[in-house]
Design a protein around this motif. Structure first.
Motif, PDB file in Angstrom:
ATOM      1  N   VAL A 301     121.087  57.196 -82.517  1.00 28.13           N
ATOM      2  CA  VAL A 301     119.639  57.057 -82.620  1.00 28.13           C
ATOM      3  C   VAL A 301     119.131  56.182 -81.478  1.00 28.13           C
ATOM      4  N   CYS A 302     118.184  56.702 -80.723  1.00 26.18           N
ATOM      5  CA  CYS A 302     117.694  56.018 -79.527  1.00 26.18           C
ATOM      6  C   CYS A 302     116.427  55.236 -79.840  1.00 26.18           C
ATOM      7  N   LEU A 303     116.311  54.096 -79.212  1.00 26.04           N
ATOM      8  CA  LEU A 303     115.197  53.194 -79.486  1.00 26.04           C
ATOM      9  C   LEU A 303     113.843  53.854 -79.328  1.00 26.04           C
ATOM     10  N   GLU A 304     113.685  54.621 -78.262  1.00 27.24           N
ATOM     11  CA  GLU A 304     112.364  55.136 -77.937  1.00 27.24           C
ATOM     12  C   GLU A 304     111.829  56.078 -79.015  1.00 27.24           C
ATOM     13  N   ILE A 305     112.649  57.005 -79.481  1.00 27.94           N
ATOM     14  CA  ILE A 305     112.174  57.910 -80.521  1.00 27.94           C
ATOM     15  C   ILE A 305     112.142  57.212 -81.881  1.00 27.94           C
ATOM     16  N   ALA A 306     113.035  56.269 -82.111  1.00 25.70           N
ATOM     17  CA  ALA A 306     113.102  55.597 -83.401  1.00 25.70           C
ATOM     18  C   ALA A 306     111.887  54.710 -83.645  1.00 25.70           C
ATOM     19  N   ASN A 307     111.311  54.155 -82.578  1.00 24.89           N
ATOM     20  CA  ASN A 307     110.259  53.149 -82.758  1.00 24.89           C
ATOM     21  C   ASN A 307     108.928  53.493 -82.106  1.00 24.89           C
ATOM     22  N   GLY A 308     108.859  54.564 -81.333  1.00 25.28           N
ATOM     23  CA  GLY A 308     107.647  54.891 -80.603  1.00 25.28           C
ATOM     24  C   GLY A 308     106.508  55.341 -81.502  1.00 25.28           C
ATOM     25  N   PRO A 309     105.283  55.422 -80.955  1.00 30.61           N
ATOM     26  CA  PRO A 309     104.100  55.815 -81.730  1.00 30.61           C
ATOM     27  C   PRO A 309     104.124  57.289 -82.130  1.00 30.61           C
ATOM     28  N   GLY A 316     107.924  55.799 -85.234  1.00 35.13           N
ATOM     29  CA  GLY A 316     107.233  54.570 -85.636  1.00 35.13           C
ATOM     30  C   GLY A 316     108.037  53.740 -86.610  1.00 35.13           C
ATOM     31  N   GLY A 317     109.243  53.382 -86.244  1.00 38.22           N
ATOM     32  CA  GLY A 317     110.171  52.760 -87.189  1.00 38.22           C
ATOM     33  C   GLY A 317     109.894  51.305 -87.518  1.00 38.22           C
ATOM     34  N   ASN A 318     110.341  50.378 -86.654  1.00 40.34           N
ATOM     35  CA  ASN A 318     110.183  48.943 -86.903  1.00 40.34           C
ATOM     36  C   ASN A 318     108.838  48.502 -86.325  1.00 40.34           C
ATOM     37  N   VAL A 319     107.853  48.335 -87.174  1.00 43.59           N
ATOM     38  CA  VAL A 319     106.497  48.075 -86.692  1.00 43.59           C
ATOM     39  C   VAL A 319     106.149  46.596 -86.874  1.00 43.59           C
ATOM     40  N   PRO A 320     105.740  45.913 -85.796  1.00 39.71           N
ATOM     41  CA  PRO A 320     105.409  44.485 -85.885  1.00 39.71           C
ATOM     42  C   PRO A 320     104.278  44.218 -86.869  1.00 39.71           C
ATOM     43  N   VAL A 321     104.317  43.050 -87.475  1.00 41.21           N
ATOM     44  CA  VAL A 321     103.282  42.652 -88.431  1.00 41.21           C
ATOM     45  C   VAL A 321     102.300  41.686 -87.772  1.00 41.21           C
TER      46      VAL A 321
END
Length: 561
Positions: A301-309, A316-321
């Protein structure tokens, strides 16, 4: 490993603590597996033995969605939910077994994503003890033997460090390699040592490892991925910093200060000056002390697809609060809640600490040739956009670690090339600043360490004001760790060791709702994850119920579970 096991897998024959005392399960068929190498072969071939040692830097996949295609290292690293999503840094948009921990519902029968640390650590310790017990008989030069001994001691210390910071009191196995037929009824096998004994054992192992390890790896392919003297001293620095903290009370602040200073005095590592964001995508830079390497073509699992918008077809995985966003200072050094702050609530993302822009994607941020739009109605990165099931629940997306030169769509065979950094020099400077401030107050060396982190090129935040009290400096250092080390698996342990978790982890996980009317925006705080809760028992993880039962209930559970 057991001395007489028929075949040993180079990648692992891994066992939990209970199996540590009862041996590998064997298939006694007279069929030799084609994917295994006999113990006799490993112990008679220095190349195979070294390969066995190198594989101890990795683990095995123990849970669903963990390390897809790439064996896990010391932690989950990049895979799906990050450790940040168990803290007040982020939430994981689609849960991934994190919400129950955020909500204080973790239990021995349901440990969420935090259930593999005990088993993986003791399995690794058993493998390492096997290697150490047999190292002397492997034909190789003494120099090479000493280097491998140092690596194994470092690896064992790292595993114990992970156990202590998550469970507190743990079983110290020592060098013993348990074999089939050993008496496993002895209660000592399941006695958990005091935290102080654990901290002292780890520190002593790291002193021995540092004396044996080289300053640099001679193989460029492993330059950052195998232990060095600096890596051992960096782990000792973190271990003693934790040990001196209020939750542990198992070392002195003077010891922690000296341990960090020992890394600084190597005069080997420096702060990266090519930009804060680029630090995490530049694999070979002078700030990295030790990291986990990722190889192109290793499907995971790559960071860009896992966490991107979501409008970028990402998850949109780990979203800052919002809680984290509010703790980034203004560029002039004021905080958003200061009486004379330069913060403008109607234009909240202007004039912030440069690290904010390299860590968090916010409404209006430039990203991959476009602009992030989390506003409603109509924002492409809001619920009104495409793939809206991946819309951030907080109104923010993760920017840190992302490499814009790597694809989001179909990234599997080319992305995931960033090194996951376990130790870097900025942490050491902040370790020193904290420990020295607690030991002696905010002397000149404390100011120098924290200001070096704030003043490096690419950040250039104002220096910390002179004349602070020890308590005031403590708060500045803690906030500096919060923003400098965000999403690097520090916050979870920091708020616990400081014993501030009952406050920060009982604060709701906030997000932002942004409305648009013409060219005007409105900002309204919202609760992004309901039910956040922290109780005293959560200072430590529960030992999985299966481990307790496998010990015939001799292994004592952590209080409150």
């Amino acid at each position: 490993m057991i001395k007489q096991v028929k075949n040993i897998s180079i990648t692992s024959c891994l066992l939990s603590l209970t199996l540590l005392f009862s041996g590998c399960k064997e298939n006694f068929l007279d069929v030799v597996p084609t994917d295994r190498v006999s113990d006799a072969s490993i112990l008679s071939d220095s190349v195979l033995f070294e390969a066995y040692v190198v594989n101890r830097y990795m683990g095995t996949r123990l849970t669903d969605k963990e390390a897809e295609g790439t064996l896990p290292g010391f932690g989950r690293g990049f895979e799906y939910a990050m450790w940040s999503s168990l803290t007040d840094e982020s939430i994981y948009n689609n849960d991934d077994n994190t919400w129950l921990i955020q909500r204080g519902q973790i239990a021995p029968e349901n440990t969420g994503i935090a259930g593999t640390i005990w088993g993986r650590s003791y399995r690794s310790i058993r493998e390492i003890n096997y290697a150490l017990a047999n190292l002397a008989q492997v034909p190789m030069s003494e120099g090479r033997r000493n280097r491998l001994r140092g690596e194994l001691q470092f690896l064992r210390a790292f595993r114990y460090h992970d156990l202590v910071r998550n469970y507190g009191e743990v079983v110290l196995v020592g060098d013993k390699v348990y074999e089939l037929g050993d008496d496993l009824t002895n209660m000592e096998l399941f006695n958990r040592s005091e935290i102080k004994a654990g901290i002292e054992y780890i520190a002593a192992q790291l002193d021995e490892a540092a004396a044996l390890l080289p300053s640099d790896n001679d193989n460029n392919a492993w330059k950052l991925g195998r232990a060095t003297k600096g890596a051992a001293l960096a782990l000792k620095s973190r271990t003693l910093l934790y040990g001196a903290s209020p939750l542990y009370n198992a070392a002195t602040w003077q010891q922690a200060s000296a341990a960090a200073k020992a890394v600084m005095d190597l005069n080997k590592y420096t702060l990266y000056t090519g930009g804060y964001g680029k630090l995490f995508i530049t694999n070979d830079n002078p700030e990295i002390i030790f990291g986990r390497l990722y190889a192109p073509g290793a499907r995971h699992v790559c960071l860009e697809i896992a966490n991107g918008p979501n409008s970028y077809n990402a998850w949109g995985g780990n979203v800052p609060v919002q809680n984290l966003v509010d703790d980034y200072e203004m560029m002039d050094g004021t905080r958003v809640d200061d009486a004379k702050t330069s913060y403008n609530p109607q234009n909240p993302y202007v004039g912030r600490d440069p690290r904010f822009y390299e860590t968090i994607l916010y409404n209006g941020a430039t990203y991959r040739g476009s602009t992030i739009q989390t506003y409603t109605p109509g924002g492409k990165d809001s619920k009104d956009g495409p793939s809206n099931w991946n819309t951030s629940k907080t109104g923010y997306y993760l920017r840190k670690f992302m490499n814009d030169n790597l694809p989001i769509d179909n990234p599997w065979d080319v992305a995931g090339t960033q090194t996951w950094i376990y130790f870097r020099y900025a942490e050491i400077l902040l370790n020193y600043a904290e420990a020295q401030n607690e030991a002696s107050g905010p002397d000149a060396s404390v100011y120098a360490a924290i200001n070096a982190v704030r003043q490096r090129p690419g950040v250039m935040m104002p220096v910390i004001p002179a004349g602070l009290s020890q308590a005031q400096m403590r708060e500045r250092i803690r906030n500096e760790r919060r923003v400098e080390l965000a999403f690097e698996e520090h916050r979870y342990y920091d708020v616990r060791r400081w014993k501030t978790a009952p406050v920060v982890e009982n604060t709701p996980a906030y997000g932002i709702e942004i409305g648009r009317s013409g060219n005007a925006f409105t900002y309204k705080q919202k609760e992004a994850l309901t039910g956040k809760s922290f109780s005293e028992k959560q200072y430590w993880l529960p030992i999985p119920r299966s481990e307790i039962q496998a010990s015939n209930n001799k292994l004592e559970q952590n209080p409150g579970y």
